[in-house]
Design a protein around this motif. Structure first.
Motif, short mmCIF file in Angstrom:
data_model
loop_
_atom_site.label_atom_id
_atom_site.label_comp_id
_atom_site.label_asym_id
_atom_site.label_seq_id
_atom_site.Cartn_x
_atom_site.Cartn_y
_atom_site.Cartn_z
N UNK A 116 31.07 66.14 74.98
CA UNK A 116 29.81 66.38 74.29
C UNK A 116 29.28 67.79 74.57
N UNK A 117 29.48 68.28 75.78
CA UNK A 117 29.05 69.65 76.11
C UNK A 117 29.87 70.65 75.30
N UNK A 118 31.18 70.44 75.22
CA UNK A 118 32.02 71.32 74.41
C UNK A 118 31.60 71.33 72.96
N UNK A 121 28.49 73.39 72.45
CA UNK A 121 28.77 74.83 72.45
C UNK A 121 29.50 75.26 71.18
N UNK A 122 30.35 74.41 70.64
CA UNK A 122 30.98 74.73 69.36
C UNK A 122 29.90 74.95 68.30
N UNK A 132 31.85 80.11 59.17
CA UNK A 132 32.13 78.90 58.40
C UNK A 132 32.80 77.86 59.29
N UNK A 133 32.66 76.62 58.89
CA UNK A 133 33.32 75.55 59.63
C UNK A 133 34.83 75.70 59.54
N UNK A 134 35.53 75.51 60.65
CA UNK A 134 37.00 75.53 60.58
C UNK A 134 37.49 74.26 59.88
N UNK A 139 34.74 69.05 64.99
CA UNK A 139 35.65 68.11 65.66
C UNK A 139 37.09 68.57 65.51
N UNK A 140 37.43 69.15 64.36
CA UNK A 140 38.77 69.69 64.17
C UNK A 140 39.05 70.82 65.13
#
Length: 150
Positions: A116-118, A121-122, A132-134, A139-140
């Motif tokens: 959840x911490x990662x 930060x994402x 833009x979203x990867x 989650x990807x």
């Protein structure tokens, strides 16, 4: 969801004079982050729930992973994963800034804290960079980190 009221006051107390922070959490998750770029490749993190304060250099793709803090002590898993997420954004071609950040897990320390911490930060790096979203979204990005830092 609304961030906890103590998040910004903690950030201002720990990082007086820092720019106003960006606030994010990972897709409605229980971990909140208040963060501001600090003009370096160093992450300066505070997690009051663990009474923890740590600083480490971000890793860059193609270079050895930084697995220690600025004093040479091994990074705890939650900080190691934050570094992995920064590496993941850099691997997508983004200039990832070092941050001054306060981490607030709502409801205290629970299972899933590292993930959840990662994810938080994402989200905060994406907000700061306007990237833009990867593919596969945040989650990807997280799933493609694989075992790079483990």
């Amino acid at each position: 969801m609304k961030p906890p009221p103590t998040l910004i006051t903690s950030f201002q107390r720990i990082f007086p004079g820092a720019a106003p922070p960006f606030i994010a959490n990972g897709a409605g998750g229980p971990v909140w982050v208040a963060a501001a770029p600090n003009g370096s490749a160093v992450m300066t993190l505070a997690m009051p729930a663990l009474d923890a304060h740590i600083a480490f250099r971000l890793s860059a793709p193609g270079q050895p992973a930084n697995r220690a803090d600025v004093l040479g002590m091994p990074l705890p898993p939650w900080a190691l994963y934050i570094g992995a997420v920064g590496w993941g954004w850099a691997a997508h071609g983004h200039a990832v800034p070092g941050l001054d950040a306060v981490i607030h897990p709502e409801g205290g320390i629970r299972e899933g804290l590292v993930w959840q911490t990662g994810l938080a930060f994402a989200a905060v790096w994406q907000d700061i960079g306007g990237w833009p979203l990867p593919e596969g979204g945040l989650l990807g990005l997280m799933t493609r980190l694989g075992g790079f830092f483990h």
